[in-house]
Design a protein around this motif. Structure first.
Motif, PDB file in Angstrom:
ATOM      1  N   SER A  73       0.823  -1.213   0.000  1.00  0.00           N
ATOM      2  CA  SER A  73       0.000   0.000   0.000  1.00  0.00           C
ATOM      3  C   SER A  73       0.855   1.261   0.000  1.00  0.00           C
ATOM      4  CB  SER A  73      -0.909   0.028   1.234  1.00  0.00           C
ATOM      5  OG  SER A  73      -1.784  -1.064   1.219  1.00  0.00           O
ATOM      6  N   MET A  84       2.691   1.666  -3.347  1.00  0.00           N
ATOM      7  CA  MET A  84       1.759   2.105  -4.395  1.00  0.00           C
ATOM      8  C   MET A  84       1.454   3.586  -4.239  1.00  0.00           C
ATOM      9  SD  MET A  84      -1.190  -0.728  -4.914  1.00  0.00           S
ATOM     10  CE  MET A  84      -0.807  -2.435  -5.148  1.00  0.00           C
ATOM     11  N   LEU A  86      -5.257  -2.208  -4.560  1.00  0.00           N
ATOM     12  CA  LEU A  86      -5.182  -1.299  -5.706  1.00  0.00           C
ATOM     13  C   LEU A  86      -6.384  -0.352  -5.734  1.00  0.00           C
ATOM     14  CD1 LEU A  86      -3.986  -3.856  -8.363  1.00  0.00           C
ATOM     15  CD2 LEU A  86      -2.818  -1.702  -7.846  1.00  0.00           C
ATOM     16  N   LEU A  87      -7.562  -0.884  -5.524  1.00  0.00           N
ATOM     17  CA  LEU A  87      -8.765  -0.053  -5.533  1.00  0.00           C
ATOM     18  C   LEU A  87      -8.751   0.948  -4.381  1.00  0.00           C
ATOM     19  CD1 LEU A  87     -11.351  -2.798  -6.499  1.00  0.00           C
ATOM     20  CD2 LEU A  87     -10.603  -0.861  -7.917  1.00  0.00           C
ATOM     21  N   GLN A  88      -8.305   0.512  -3.206  1.00  0.00           N
ATOM     22  CA  GLN A  88      -8.214   1.409  -2.054  1.00  0.00           C
ATOM     23  C   GLN A  88      -7.235   2.551  -2.334  1.00  0.00           C
ATOM     24  OE1 GLN A  88     -10.135   0.794   0.593  1.00  0.00           O
ATOM     25  NE2 GLN A  88      -9.363   2.309   2.023  1.00  0.00           N
ATOM     26  N   ILE A  89      -6.124   2.225  -2.966  1.00  0.00           N
ATOM     27  CA  ILE A  89      -5.122   3.233  -3.297  1.00  0.00           C
ATOM     28  C   ILE A  89      -5.685   4.236  -4.303  1.00  0.00           C
ATOM     29  CG2 ILE A  89      -2.875   3.568  -4.456  1.00  0.00           C
ATOM     30  CD1 ILE A  89      -2.816   2.619  -1.455  1.00  0.00           C
ATOM     31  N   ALA A  90      -6.493   3.772  -5.233  1.00  0.00           N
ATOM     32  CA  ALA A  90      -7.096   4.692  -6.210  1.00  0.00           C
ATOM     33  C   ALA A  90      -7.906   5.774  -5.496  1.00  0.00           C
ATOM     34  CB  ALA A  90      -7.981   3.926  -7.196  1.00  0.00           C
ATOM     35  N   VAL A 110      -5.644   7.903  -8.989  1.00  0.00           N
ATOM     36  CA  VAL A 110      -5.648   6.952 -10.103  1.00  0.00           C
ATOM     37  C   VAL A 110      -4.239   6.709 -10.658  1.00  0.00           C
ATOM     38  CG1 VAL A 110      -6.524   6.538 -12.436  1.00  0.00           C
ATOM     39  CG2 VAL A 110      -8.065   7.342 -10.641  1.00  0.00           C
ATOM     40  N   CYS A 154      -2.611   4.166  -8.565  1.00  0.00           N
ATOM     41  CA  CYS A 154      -3.260   2.884  -8.813  1.00  0.00           C
ATOM     42  C   CYS A 154      -2.781   2.276 -10.131  1.00  0.00           C
ATOM     43  CB  CYS A 154      -4.776   3.062  -8.822  1.00  0.00           C
ATOM     44  SG  CYS A 154      -5.694   1.551  -9.197  1.00  0.00           S
TER      45      CYS A 154
END
Length: 126
Positions: free
Chosen positions: A64, A67, A97-101, A106, A109
């Motif tokens: 996390s 990223m 990945l979605l949480q990081i977006a 974006v 991500c």
């Protein structure tokens, strides 16, 4: 670095990727023995080996953070592979990945997606 501390750091690194210790130690030692002491000693012997979090959780946090930073693609790919090696699932990586977006954007991500695709491909080839 004491031999015990060096051994502890390299043993933990080996649990993430059995091929990494010799490669990383050779790379760091080629410039100076101090790098293994400072980088691996601090990271793996002092922090990652602490009992407060299990290695699986630490790898999810590491993935996390890398990223979100967006500046360490090689380390990100390594730690996604390491996360898979310690029991994090592909589905959990996708959720990270979605949480990081949401929280890092974006572009972060997208960098994570590129690293994850490489890591997943390497894991499949093994």
């Amino acid at each position: 670095m004491t031999q015990d501390r060096r051994s502890k750091a390299l043993a933990l690194l080996e649990s993430l990727d059995p091929e990494a210790p010799s490669r990383v130690a050779e790379n760091l030692d080629a410039l100076s023995d101090d790098f293994l002491e400072v980088v691996l000693g601090f990271a793996f012997a002092d922090v990652v080996s602490r009992p407060g979090l299990d290695l699986r959780t630490r790898e999810m946090l590491t993935v996390s953070a890398l990223m979100a930073m967006g500046t360490a693609p090689g380390q990100l790919e390594f730690h996604i592979r390491a996360a898979l090696n310690v029991g994090v699932t592909r589905e959990e990586i996708v959720e990270i990945l979605l949480q990081i977006a949401v929280y890092a954007g974006v572009p972060a991500c997208m960098n994570g997606i590129a690293a994850a695709k490489k890591a997943f491909s390497a894991a499949t080839a093994s």
